[in-house]
Structure formats: C-alpha cells, structure tokens
Design a protein around this motif. Structure first.
Motif, PDB file in Angstrom:
ATOM      1  N   TRP A  80      72.762   1.703  45.220  1.00  0.00           N
ATOM      2  CA  TRP A  80      71.941   2.372  44.210  1.00  0.00           C
ATOM      3  C   TRP A  80      71.899   3.888  44.343  1.00  0.00           C
ATOM      4  CZ3 TRP A  80      69.105  -1.935  46.674  1.00  0.00           C
ATOM      5  CH2 TRP A  80      69.305  -3.138  45.998  1.00  0.00           C
ATOM      6  N   GLY A  81      72.714   4.439  45.221  1.00  0.00           N
ATOM      7  CA  GLY A  81      72.788   5.885  45.334  1.00  0.00           C
ATOM      8  C   GLY A  81      71.700   6.476  46.211  1.00  0.00           C
ATOM      9  N   ASP A  82      71.686   7.827  46.227  1.00  0.00           N
ATOM     10  CA  ASP A  82      70.770   8.532  47.121  1.00  0.00           C
ATOM     11  C   ASP A  82      69.306   8.186  46.845  1.00  0.00           C
ATOM     12  OD1 ASP A  82      73.001   9.671  48.130  1.00  0.00           O
ATOM     13  OD2 ASP A  82      72.708  11.652  47.245  1.00  0.00           O
ATOM     14  N   ARG A  83      68.920   8.214  45.590  1.00  0.00           N
ATOM     15  CA  ARG A  83      67.516   8.004  45.259  1.00  0.00           C
ATOM     16  C   ARG A  83      67.065   6.602  45.662  1.00  0.00           C
ATOM     17  NH1 ARG A  83      63.507  10.184  42.450  1.00  0.00           N
ATOM     18  NH2 ARG A  83      61.998   8.832  41.399  1.00  0.00           N
ATOM     19  N   GLY A  84      67.856   5.597  45.341  1.00  0.00           N
ATOM     20  CA  GLY A  84      67.486   4.224  45.678  1.00  0.00           C
ATOM     21  C   GLY A  84      67.426   3.995  47.180  1.00  0.00           C
ATOM     22  N   GLY A  85      68.391   4.566  47.910  1.00  0.00           N
ATOM     23  CA  GLY A  85      68.429   4.359  49.348  1.00  0.00           C
ATOM     24  C   GLY A  85      67.273   5.009  50.067  1.00  0.00           C
ATOM     25  N   TYR A  86      66.979   6.260  49.692  1.00  0.00           N
ATOM     26  CA  TYR A  86      65.875   6.957  50.347  1.00  0.00           C
ATOM     27  C   TYR A  86      64.530   6.337  49.976  1.00  0.00           C
ATOM     28  CZ  TYR A  86      69.316  10.538  51.481  1.00  0.00           C
ATOM     29  OH  TYR A  86      70.414  11.199  51.973  1.00  0.00           O
ATOM     30  N   ASP A  87      64.389   5.969  48.711  1.00  0.00           N
ATOM     31  CA  ASP A  87      63.119   5.387  48.266  1.00  0.00           C
ATOM     32  C   ASP A  87      62.843   4.057  48.939  1.00  0.00           C
ATOM     33  OD1 ASP A  87      62.711   7.525  46.679  1.00  0.00           O
ATOM     34  OD2 ASP A  87      63.146   6.525  44.765  1.00  0.00           O
ATOM     35  N   LEU A  88      63.899   3.344  49.286  1.00  0.00           N
ATOM     36  CA  LEU A  88      63.714   2.017  49.881  1.00  0.00           C
ATOM     37  C   LEU A  88      62.950   2.099  51.202  1.00  0.00           C
ATOM     38  CD1 LEU A  88      64.581  -1.038  49.584  1.00  0.00           C
ATOM     39  CD2 LEU A  88      66.389  -0.484  51.188  1.00  0.00           C
ATOM     40  N   GLY A  89      63.414   2.974  52.102  1.00  0.00           N
ATOM     41  CA  GLY A  89      62.725   3.118  53.382  1.00  0.00           C
ATOM     42  C   GLY A  89      61.319   3.654  53.214  1.00  0.00           C
ATOM     43  N   PHE A  90      61.147   4.623  52.313  1.00  0.00           N
ATOM     44  CA  PHE A  90      59.819   5.199  52.085  1.00  0.00           C
ATOM     45  C   PHE A  90      58.857   4.152  51.523  1.00  0.00           C
ATOM     46  CE2 PHE A  90      56.736   7.380  49.353  1.00  0.00           C
ATOM     47  CZ  PHE A  90      56.165   8.248  50.264  1.00  0.00           C
ATOM     48  N   ALA A  91      59.336   3.371  50.550  1.00  0.00           N
ATOM     49  CA  ALA A  91      58.481   2.339  49.947  1.00  0.00           C
ATOM     50  C   ALA A  91      58.088   1.292  50.982  1.00  0.00           C
ATOM     51  CB  ALA A  91      59.209   1.687  48.771  1.00  0.00           C
ATOM     52  N   ALA A  92      59.036   0.922  51.860  1.00  0.00           N
ATOM     53  CA  ALA A  92      58.719  -0.062  52.901  1.00  0.00           C
ATOM     54  C   ALA A  92      57.660   0.477  53.852  1.00  0.00           C
ATOM     55  CB  ALA A  92      59.985  -0.442  53.670  1.00  0.00           C
ATOM     56  N   ALA A  93      57.770   1.772  54.210  1.00  0.00           N
ATOM     57  CA  ALA A  93      56.786   2.372  55.113  1.00  0.00           C
ATOM     58  C   ALA A  93      55.409   2.409  54.476  1.00  0.00           C
ATOM     59  CB  ALA A  93      57.234   3.779  55.505  1.00  0.00           C
ATOM     60  N   MET A  94      55.345   2.788  53.188  1.00  0.00           N
ATOM     61  CA  MET A  94      54.048   2.836  52.503  1.00  0.00           C
ATOM     62  C   MET A  94      53.436   1.439  52.380  1.00  0.00           C
ATOM     63  SD  MET A  94      53.203   5.925  51.950  1.00  0.00           S
ATOM     64  CE  MET A  94      53.898   6.161  53.590  1.00  0.00           C
ATOM     65  N   LYS A  95      54.281   0.449  52.103  1.00  0.00           N
ATOM     66  CA  LYS A  95      53.775  -0.923  51.997  1.00  0.00           C
ATOM     67  C   LYS A  95      53.214  -1.382  53.336  1.00  0.00           C
ATOM     68  CE  LYS A  95      55.147  -5.546  50.428  1.00  0.00           C
ATOM     69  NZ  LYS A  95      56.257  -6.364  49.888  1.00  0.00           N
ATOM     70  N   LEU A  96      53.891  -1.001  54.410  1.00  0.00           N
ATOM     71  CA  LEU A  96      53.423  -1.386  55.744  1.00  0.00           C
ATOM     72  C   LEU A  96      52.087  -0.711  56.059  1.00  0.00           C
ATOM     73  CD1 LEU A  96      54.164  -2.886  58.406  1.00  0.00           C
ATOM     74  CD2 LEU A  96      55.177  -0.745  59.187  1.00  0.00           C
ATOM     75  N   MET A  97      51.960   0.565  55.743  1.00  0.00           N
ATOM     76  CA  MET A  97      50.732   1.294  56.054  1.00  0.00           C
ATOM     77  C   MET A  97      49.541   0.768  55.246  1.00  0.00           C
ATOM     78  SD  MET A  97      51.436   3.450  58.420  1.00  0.00           S
ATOM     79  CE  MET A  97      52.579   2.224  59.038  1.00  0.00           C
ATOM     80  N   LYS A  98      49.800   0.218  54.069  1.00  0.00           N
ATOM     81  CA  LYS A  98      48.717  -0.297  53.219  1.00  0.00           C
ATOM     82  C   LYS A  98      48.424  -1.773  53.485  1.00  0.00           C
ATOM     83  CE  LYS A  98      49.788   2.889  49.437  1.00  0.00           C
ATOM     84  NZ  LYS A  98      50.268   3.007  48.034  1.00  0.00           N
ATOM     85  N   TRP A  99      49.152  -2.368  54.424  1.00  0.00           N
ATOM     86  CA  TRP A  99      49.013  -3.804  54.687  1.00  0.00           C
ATOM     87  C   TRP A  99      47.803  -4.014  55.601  1.00  0.00           C
ATOM     88  CZ3 TRP A  99      54.243  -6.686  55.563  1.00  0.00           C
ATOM     89  CH2 TRP A  99      54.149  -7.961  55.010  1.00  0.00           C
ATOM     90  N   TYR A 100      46.640  -4.187  54.984  1.00  0.00           N
ATOM     91  CA  TYR A 100      45.386  -4.266  55.724  1.00  0.00           C
ATOM     92  C   TYR A 100      45.380  -5.353  56.802  1.00  0.00           C
ATOM     93  CZ  TYR A 100      40.322  -4.587  56.467  1.00  0.00           C
ATOM     94  OH  TYR A 100      39.073  -4.620  57.027  1.00  0.00           O
ATOM     95  N   PRO A 101      45.901  -6.568  56.538  1.00  0.00           N
ATOM     96  CA  PRO A 101      45.886  -7.606  57.587  1.00  0.00           C
ATOM     97  C   PRO A 101      46.663  -7.232  58.847  1.00  0.00           C
ATOM     98  CG  PRO A 101      46.287  -8.598  55.440  1.00  0.00           C
ATOM     99  CD  PRO A 101      46.382  -7.120  55.254  1.00  0.00           C
ATOM    100  N   LEU A 102      47.511  -6.189  58.774  1.00  0.00           N
ATOM    101  CA  LEU A 102      48.265  -5.783  59.955  1.00  0.00           C
ATOM    102  C   LEU A 102      47.346  -5.307  61.082  1.00  0.00           C
ATOM    103  CD1 LEU A 102      51.323  -5.605  60.656  1.00  0.00           C
ATOM    104  CD2 LEU A 102      51.173  -3.169  60.153  1.00  0.00           C
ATOM    105  N   LEU A 103      46.125  -4.926  60.740  1.00  0.00           N
ATOM    106  CA  LEU A 103      45.166  -4.497  61.754  1.00  0.00           C
ATOM    107  C   LEU A 103      44.831  -5.620  62.736  1.00  0.00           C
ATOM    108  CD1 LEU A 103      42.675  -2.397  59.593  1.00  0.00           C
ATOM    109  CD2 LEU A 103      44.234  -1.533  61.332  1.00  0.00           C
ATOM    110  N   THR A 104      45.103  -6.867  62.350  1.00  0.00           N
ATOM    111  CA  THR A 104      44.811  -7.975  63.263  1.00  0.00           C
ATOM    112  C   THR A 104      45.710  -7.937  64.503  1.00  0.00           C
ATOM    113  OG1 THR A 104      46.357  -9.435  62.089  1.00  0.00           O
ATOM    114  CG2 THR A 104      44.054  -9.453  61.374  1.00  0.00           C
ATOM    115  N   LEU A 105      46.921  -7.414  64.370  1.00  0.00           N
ATOM    116  CA  LEU A 105      47.860  -7.448  65.489  1.00  0.00           C
ATOM    117  C   LEU A 105      47.336  -6.709  66.726  1.00  0.00           C
ATOM    118  CD1 LEU A 105      51.378  -7.066  63.833  1.00  0.00           C
ATOM    119  CD2 LEU A 105      50.287  -9.117  64.706  1.00  0.00           C
ATOM    120  N   PRO A 106      46.963  -5.433  66.616  1.00  0.00           N
ATOM    121  CA  PRO A 106      46.466  -4.766  67.831  1.00  0.00           C
ATOM    122  C   PRO A 106      45.186  -5.401  68.371  1.00  0.00           C
ATOM    123  CG  PRO A 106      46.145  -3.378  65.898  1.00  0.00           C
ATOM    124  CD  PRO A 106      47.027  -4.499  65.485  1.00  0.00           C
ATOM    125  N   MET A 107      44.357  -5.961  67.476  1.00  0.00           N
ATOM    126  CA  MET A 107      43.108  -6.585  67.932  1.00  0.00           C
ATOM    127  C   MET A 107      43.390  -7.805  68.803  1.00  0.00           C
ATOM    128  SD  MET A 107      40.694  -4.708  66.746  1.00  0.00           S
ATOM    129  CE  MET A 107      40.337  -3.545  65.437  1.00  0.00           C
TER     130      MET A 107
END
Length: 441
Positions: A40-67
């Motif tokens: 998908w070119g430069d825009r698609g490739g760069y956006d993919l990693g960024f979107a995955a990172a944002m999705k991970l940071m907004k994943w509220y249940p992930l807080l259970t792991l460190p607990m």
C-alpha cells in the motif's frame, strides 16, 4: 501476485526470521510493516504501525497484565509459596507419593496466584524438587510432576495467556477464565491419579515420610493449614466481585494486586528488596507482552486486508474438502509443532490472525477453542526436542537431574494431557458448562 501467495510468503518469512534467533516481536512487526509498505505504499505502511500502537495504548483491559503479574511476583518473592509447600509437606507426607501429590496442589495454588507457568516452574524446581529428591522420590517421576504441574499456570485463572487470547479473539475474559477452571482441576486430578497408581504399584517411587517427620503437634498442622487459605482468600477477593458483576476486570486485577501486597506486608515480608524485584520483573514481563501484542496487531491488520482467512478457509473446505473437525485437529497439531521452538504468547500472536477467525467461520465456540489452544500449548511446552518447559527445567533443576532424565520424565504426563485434550474436544461442556452457568449463556 495472488493474495494467497502474499500471505504464504509473509508467514514463511516470519518463520524464517524466528528460526534465525530474532526476537519474536521484531520478526512479526518487521514482516508486517514491510508487507504493508510493498502493498500500500509509504502512507499505508507507516500508518499501519502507528494505528497498531494507538490501538494498543487505548486497550483498557491491557491494564490487567501488569496487575496480575505483579500479584504473582509479590507472592512469589515474599516466600508465601514456601509456606504452602510446608503445609502440603506436613499434611500429605504420610501417603505414598504424598509429597508429589502435594506438589501438584502447590502448583494449582501458584497458578491461582500468578497466571504464568514460569513462576510455578521456578518455585517447584527450587523448593519442591530438592525436598522430593532428598526424601528418596524417583527423580524422573518428580521431574515430570514439576513440569506438568507448572503448566497449569496458563490454564487455571487468572491465566495471563487467556487474557491475551481474549484480547485477540475479542471474547470475554471472565468467561474464558471460568472455562479454564474445570479442565484445569480435571487435569490436576488426572496427574494426581497417575501418581497414586504409580506409587501403589511401586512404593519405592514415592516413599512416605518417616514417623519422626510426621510427628508434628496438631496446633502446628493447623497453623500451616492457614498458610494455604491465604492465596485462596486473595483469589476469592479478586474473582467474586468480578464474577458477580460488581467490578470490572481491570478493577478486579487491581484488587488482587493490592490484596497480595497487603498480605506480604501483614506477614512482615514486604522488604525493599522484595518490592524492587517484584516491580522490576513485572515491568520486564509486561513490556515483553506489549511489544508482542503490538507486532501481532500490525501483522493481523495486513492479513485482514489481504483476505487471507477467507482464502485459507476456501483451501481447506473447498479445495481439500476437509471437515471442520479435521481442520481443527490440524490446527492443534501445528500448535504442538510450533511449541517445540516458541513460547505460548508467540504461538498465539503468530497464528491468531489465521486461526481464530477461521474457527469462528467453521462454527466452533471461540471460548471452547481458547481452552483447546491452552491445553495444546501445555502439551507443546513439554514436547521434545525444544519444548519450552524442558529447557526451563534444565536451567533450574539440581545438578543430579540430567537432560535425559528431563526428556524421559515427561512422557506419561504428556499422554495424560493428550487424554485431557481429547476429553475436552469430545465433551465441550467440560469447558463451557461453568461460564454458561454463571453468565446464563
């Protein structure tokens, strides 16, 4: 190039990188981003990693792991597990194979405190195994006991692996935890039955404790019995509000971590060193999980964009004309194969983009399949030549335990696990009854 060929090349490239010794998250994330750039070119490739990172940071249940991880390390570092083993030592030592049976009980309780198999392995190999060897237990049998018992950590709640599966498969964590209770206890009971049968047939494998060691006042026995109530109380404090809907998953995990912390303080064992070690290890494990999930989200996004799941479903059901059950069994066999050189988290994030949607398309219950995956992972952990638990045991076991002993010790326990897996596949209610009863599903 057909999308099916692109998906195959991605998967093959990732496996090749893993075989070269690259870190799991690096191999998965690199293949995902490079594939996105080429597709998908430069825009698609760069956006993919960024979107995955944002999705991970907004994943509220992930807080259970460190607990959950912090809760387990606090109880482990504060030596509460030592009290547990002493309790089993006193109460079970008068039976043939009693200390081995007690070790399985210890592992079940450690699993309920930690959610990771490595904690049970560390405690079993450093506390239980030397005591068992010192009292004349057969070294191969007890080595298998510790390895098999520690594997329960990824099945009995609060399993961290089931939390990750819930995130990736978008299934309720509470139902997955409850689904793991009956299979986990059933497997522990099967291990105990095997120990009892072996020790009845050959008493030398698991001799009873001497009369002097068993001659302990009842008041001391009752005091030690209370040590076993503590982790059960912590588990109940965490799980009862969650199952009844009084707290969310994240809130329950915080309650569990706080309860473990307070228990260590009340017992006078929360020193500066214990706290620093617990926090440091929690941070290391949590960061590892987050990097792997981040890479898995990016990899899964590319697969979704390619329509790889539909292509694979068509290959199995239309071109090869396989039945849903045949496809499911092939999936489980592939997990065992991958488990010879990967850990459970890596296996899950590598194949989740393919297997989880396909299982749903084939009409299987994803809660039930989560338990199948976990049991299969337990089997893979102890499958030669490169089973994860085999090398953990080699690193932690006393010098008199050789690699040959470790390999030969696991055969009967693997067979017991295969039997447990078959029972859960034939009778899905073993896994689905409890969550159905509690949640009315």
């Amino acid at each position: 190039m057909p999308y099916e060929m692109i998906a195959t090349l991605m998967f093959a490239s990732m496996m090749l990188m893993l075989l070269t010794g690259q870190r799991v998250f690096g191999a998965i994330g690199f293949v995902a981003v490079v594939a996105a750039l080429l597709l998908w070119g430069d825009r698609g490739g760069y956006d993919l990693g960024f979107a995955a990172a944002m999705k991970l940071m907004k994943w509220y249940p992930l807080l259970t792991l460190p607990m959950f991880i912090f809760m387990g390390y606090v109880l482990s570092e504060s030596k509460i597990a030592d009290d547990l083993y002493r309790m089993f030592h006193v109460w079970m030592g008068g039976l043939r194979g009693g200390l081995a049976i007690g070790t399985i009980g210890l592992m079940v309780l450690i699993s309920a405190m930690n959610g990771l198999s490595v904690a049970g392995m560390a405690i079993g190999s450093t506390i239980a195994l030397p005591e068992l060897l010192k009292r004349g237990y057969d070294k191969r049998m007890v080595t298998g006991v510790v390895q098999a018992g520690s594997s329960l950590g990824i099945l009995v709640p609060p399993s961290v692996v089931l939390v990750l599966y819930a995130m990736i498969a978008r299934q309720p964590v509470g139902q997955l935890w409850l689904a793991g209770v009956v299979p986990g206890l059933m497997m522990a009971a099967m291990f105990i039955a095997y120990i009892v049968i072996r020790c009845r047939a050959n008493a030398a494998l698991g001799p009873v404790l001497s009369e002097q060691e068993r001659n302990i006042p009842m008041s001391e026995k009752l005091r030690l019995l209370r040590a076993g109530i503590l982790p059960v109380a912590i588990f109940a404090t965490m799980m009862v509000p969650f199952v009844n809907g009084w707290t969310s998953l994240v809130e329950s995990s915080a309650i569990g971590a706080l309860a473990a912390f307070l228990a260590a303080i009340l017992k006078g064992r929360m020193t500066r060193g214990v706290f620093e070690n617990s926090v440091r290890k929690t941070l290391g494990i949590t960061c590892m999980f987050m990097w792997i999930i981040l890479a898995a989200l990016a990899f899964g996004a590319v697969f979704d964009g390619l329509g790889a799941v539909k292509a694979i479903e068509s290959l199995f059901t239309e071109q090869l004309n396989l039945s849903p059950w045949a496809i499911l069994i092939l999936m489980q066999l592939s997990f065992i194969l991958m488990g010879t050189f990967l850990d459970d988290t890596a296996m899950l994030v590598i194949v989740a983009p393919l297997y989880v949607p396909l299982v749903g398309e084939l009409g299987f219950d994803l809660i039930w399949y989560g338990i199948l995956y976990t049991i299969t992972t337990q089997i893979a952990y102890m499958t030669p030549p490169f089973g994860y638990n085999l090398f953990l045991m080699r690193a932690m076991a006393p010098p008199e335990i050789t690699l040959r002993d470790i390999y030969s010790s696991i055969t009967p326990f693997v067979l017991v696990m295969v039997l447990a897996l078959a029972l859960v596949m034939i009778f899905p209610g073993i896994a689905t009854w409890l969550p159905g009863y509690v949640y009315g599903t």
